[in-house]
Scaffold this active site. Structure first.
Site, PDB file in Angstrom:
ATOM      1  CG  HIS A   1      38.608  46.547  42.056  1.00 26.51           C
ATOM      2  ND1 HIS A   1      39.229  45.378  41.688  1.00 26.51           N
ATOM      3  CD2 HIS A   1      37.521  46.652  41.253  1.00 26.51           C
ATOM      4  CE1 HIS A   1      38.545  44.790  40.721  1.00 26.51           C
ATOM      5  NE2 HIS A   1      37.517  45.550  40.421  1.00 26.51           N
TER       6      HIS A   1
ATOM      7  CE  LYS B   1      33.152  36.291  34.286  1.00 22.63           C
ATOM      8  NZ  LYS B   1      34.173  36.945  33.924  1.00 22.63           N
TER       9      LYS B   1
ATOM     10  NE  ARG C   1      36.677  49.367  33.707  1.00 18.81           N
ATOM     11  CZ  ARG C   1      36.539  48.064  33.600  1.00 18.81           C
ATOM     12  NH1 ARG C   1      37.530  47.273  33.940  1.00 18.81           N
ATOM     13  NH2 ARG C   1      35.435  47.523  33.143  1.00 18.81           N
TER      14      ARG C   1
ATOM     15  CB  SER D   1      39.498  41.277  37.595  1.00 17.41           C
ATOM     16  OG  SER D   1      39.302  42.177  38.655  1.00 17.41           O
TER      17      SER D   1
END
Ligand code: PNS
Length: 170
Positions: A22, A46, A95, A133
């Site tokens: 990031h 979530k 990515r 993450s």
């Protein structure tokens, strides 16, 4: 002579927690715009590992050396938040090809909702193209080494929150 409007970009995400992937994107985008607002999603579907305030604070520390970067949080529709902040650009990182479909769907929906706001994709730095993450949390929870993948203060918080015995990373 009229002044051209400020070029403001919003970089939205969960950032649970911020990684060097990031940060690489933030550092590369910041010089391209007048202001870059990193916007942490408040109501993630979530339950995140870190609270919104913790995620914002970790990002603020990580981006403290970049004077035109602001860290904020938002809920509701991203494009409405971007409009309120006067942004003309949404930044997202890609990515791998696997990111593309999800990102394309979001970009096209956002364009339909707010045609005046452009989405800009930047390629993740090669060194971070595998990094997420979610994986960082999994590695920490299983006792692995994540140095060089997240800022040291984030690693410390991860180790507090996810001691190596915890086997259920979120
Ligand atoms: O880091 P993430 O979890 O991939 O970020 C996803 C995010 C925050 C960009 C996305 O969930 C989002 O924009 N949420 C806000 C709600 C919204 O505007 N939904 C419609 C977008 S198509």
């Amino acid at each position: 002579m009229s002044k051209s409007p400020l070029r403001i970009a919003v970089y939205p995400g969960s950032f649970d927690p911020v990684t060097y992937g990031h940060l690489d994107l933030i550092e590369r985008c910041a010089p391209l715009v007048d202001r870059l607002i990193v916007a942490v999603l408040r109501n993630a579907g979530k339950e995140p590992l870190f609270s919104t305030e913790e995620r914002v604070e970790m990002l603020r520390q990580a981006a403290a050396h970049l004077p035109n970067v602001e860290v904020d949080s938002f809920d509701g529709l991203l494009v409405e938040y971007a409009r309120r902040r006067g942004a003309c650009l949404l930044l997202r990182g890609i990515r791998a090809i696997s990111d593309y479909e999800y990102e394309l769907q979001m970009a096209l929906m956002n364009r339909r909702l707010a045609p005046e706001i452009e989405t800009m994709f930047m390629m993740a730095g090669e060194a971070y193209s595998f990094l997420s993450s979610r994986l960082v949390k999994e590695v920490i929870a299983l006792g692995g080494d994540v140095s060089g993948l997240v800022p040291p203060q984030v690693e410390t918080k991860l180790r507090e929150r996810l001691p190596p015995s915890s086997s259920n990373p979120r």
